[in-house]
Motif scaffolding. Structure first.
Motif, mmCIF file in Angstrom:
data_model
loop_
_atom_site.group_PDB
_atom_site.id
_atom_site.type_symbol
_atom_site.label_atom_id
_atom_site.label_comp_id
_atom_site.label_asym_id
_atom_site.label_seq_id
_atom_site.Cartn_x
_atom_site.Cartn_y
_atom_site.Cartn_z
ATOM 1 N N ALA A 261 0.857 -1.203 0.000
ATOM 2 C CA ALA A 261 0.000 0.000 0.000
ATOM 3 C C ALA A 261 0.882 1.239 0.000
ATOM 4 N N ALA A 262 1.865 1.267 -0.886
ATOM 5 C CA ALA A 262 2.858 2.343 -0.865
ATOM 6 C C ALA A 262 2.269 3.681 -1.297
ATOM 7 N N TRP A 263 2.782 4.728 -0.670
ATOM 8 C CA TRP A 263 2.419 6.114 -0.950
ATOM 9 C C TRP A 263 0.931 6.367 -0.739
ATOM 10 N N THR A 264 0.509 6.042 0.460
ATOM 11 C CA THR A 264 -0.833 6.437 0.876
ATOM 12 C C THR A 264 -0.834 7.944 1.126
ATOM 13 N N LEU A 265 -1.999 8.500 1.392
ATOM 14 C CA LEU A 265 -2.079 9.922 1.717
ATOM 15 C C LEU A 265 -1.240 10.238 2.949
ATOM 16 N N ALA A 266 -1.254 9.333 3.928
ATOM 17 C CA ALA A 266 -0.451 9.544 5.135
ATOM 18 C C ALA A 266 1.038 9.582 4.809
ATOM 19 N N ASP A 267 1.489 8.724 3.895
ATOM 20 C CA ASP A 267 2.899 8.726 3.487
ATOM 21 C C ASP A 267 3.273 10.067 2.856
ATOM 22 N N LYS A 268 2.400 10.584 2.012
ATOM 23 C CA LYS A 268 2.681 11.848 1.329
ATOM 24 C C LYS A 268 2.719 13.011 2.314
ATOM 25 N N ILE A 269 1.796 13.014 3.290
ATOM 26 C CA ILE A 269 1.775 14.079 4.289
ATOM 27 C C ILE A 269 3.050 14.065 5.124
ATOM 28 N N LYS A 270 3.463 12.879 5.545
ATOM 29 C CA LYS A 270 4.685 12.775 6.346
ATOM 30 C C LYS A 270 5.901 13.222 5.553
ATOM 31 N N GLN B 210 6.577 8.682 -7.453
ATOM 32 C CA GLN B 210 6.051 9.530 -6.393
ATOM 33 C C GLN B 210 7.168 10.252 -5.656
ATOM 34 N N ALA B 211 8.263 9.561 -5.420
ATOM 35 C CA ALA B 211 9.394 10.189 -4.734
ATOM 36 C C ALA B 211 9.924 11.366 -5.540
ATOM 37 N N GLN B 212 10.034 11.189 -6.848
ATOM 38 C CA GLN B 212 10.498 12.280 -7.701
ATOM 39 C C GLN B 212 9.487 13.420 -7.717
ATOM 40 N N ARG B 213 8.193 13.080 -7.745
ATOM 41 C CA ARG B 213 7.144 14.097 -7.813
ATOM 42 C C ARG B 213 7.098 14.930 -6.533
ATOM 43 N N LEU B 214 7.449 14.303 -5.410
ATOM 44 C CA LEU B 214 7.445 15.016 -4.132
ATOM 45 C C LEU B 214 8.786 15.687 -3.832
ATOM 46 N N HIS B 215 9.638 15.758 -4.855
ATOM 47 C CA HIS B 215 10.929 16.446 -4.739
ATOM 48 C C HIS B 215 11.795 15.839 -3.635
ATOM 49 N N CYS B 216 11.739 14.511 -3.512
ATOM 50 C CA CYS B 216 12.591 13.844 -2.540
ATOM 51 C C CYS B 216 14.018 13.822 -3.077
ATOM 52 N N GLN B 217 14.970 13.644 -2.191
ATOM 53 C CA GLN B 217 16.356 13.559 -2.614
ATOM 54 C C GLN B 217 17.125 12.682 -1.642
#
Length: 284
Positions: free
Chosen positions: A107-116, A154-161
């Motif tokens: 269940a990767a990248w739920t709304l909770a994952d994105k908020i955190k 999703q990681a790229q879209r959320l500007h993770c690094q």
């Protein structure tokens, strides 16, 4: 064999010649002993699946070569929408050099994952983050490849690094890795690669990791917290100055705290003497 995520408090894992556990309670007492018996007793969630309030800290010494360089791993409780656990984890995140964010591959990248990711990490200046996807071994067919691509997108879209040489995301299935370790077998390739990259990162960055954005966020939070108290003190100071001016017979009180050393040209020593004379006369 199965894995049940029941971490009930921060568990600090450091190097030691033998497996040894130390538990510090919130009342100041301490228990320690060889093996993991104390960890199994005090390191799990409370009976209502909430954060342990009777345990302040748990330290586990492990004879693992990876930790010999002074590395400390901190296993934090899951949050599960419990406010006490969320507040505890958010505080701990500000203290670490690298965040290993474990995602559930089913269940990767739920709304909770994105908020955190956005609010708990990036908005607070925590930039060194690596995503580890677990439970991918439970998926079948094309699902693992689809989920893996989704995680990276999703990681790229959320500007993770992530800091070189670490990749942004790794697939590490905990249960197969644990089974291999118990049997003394070679660890899975994904785990071996993650451990190798992490070791190289430690050599390159440990002890010299920039935290400027994080410190800026902390300073802003401190300013926000102190502003109401500062406003109250300013008002109290203004009230005190006006009352003192009335006692001294000064028509206009000083306009700012900068004039507190000398009200309208009245030296401090002389002003203090005048006030004491007034109090003495009132006492008579």
């Amino acid at each position: 064999m199965d894995l049940v995520p029941l971490t009930g408090t921060a568990i600090r894992i450091r190097y030691g010649d033998t497996l040894y556990t130390t538990v510090r309670a919130t009342d100041g007492t301490m228990q320690e002993g060889p093996g993991r018996a104390l960890l199994d007793t005090f390191g799990v969630l409370g009976t209502d699946h909430s954060l342990r309030t009777d345990v302040a800290d748990i330290e586990v010494r492990v004879p693992q070569a990876f930790l010999q360089a002074g590395v400390e791993l901190v296993d934090l409780p899951g949050t599960n929408d419990q406010s006490a656990q969320e507040a505890f984890v958010k505080l701990q995140l500000l203290r670490v050099d690298l965040v290993i964010f474990v995602l559930d591959g089913t269940a990767a990248w739920t709304l909770a994952d994105k908020i955190k990711t956005e609010e708990w990490l990036h908005q607070r200046g925590i930039e060194d983050v690596v995503y580890v996807v677990n439970y991918m071994n439970l998926l079948a067919g094309d699902d693992p490849a689809i989920i893996w691509q989704h995680v990276q997108d999703q990681a790229q879209r959320l500007h993770c690094q992530a800091s070189t040489p670490l990749d942004l995301a790794y697939r590490v299935d905990a249960l197969p890795a644990l089974r291999a370790a118990i049997k003394g077998a070679t660890p899975p390739d994904d785990l071996a690669r993650f451990r190798a990259d992490l070791s190289r990162w430690l050599v390159a960055y440990c002890g010299d990791i920039p935290k400027r954005r994080r410190l800026t966020w902390v300073a802003g939070e401190i300013r926000t917290e102190l502003r109401p108290a500062s406003d109250r003190l300013t008002q109290q100071l203004g009230t005190a100055q006006r009352r003192l001016a009335e006692i001294l017979g000064v028509v206009e009180p000083p306009a700012s705290p900068r004039q507190s050393r000398a009200f309208l040209g009245i030296p401090v020593r002389e002003r203090t003497g005048n006030v004491m004379d007034i109090f003495k006369r009132r006492g008579e």
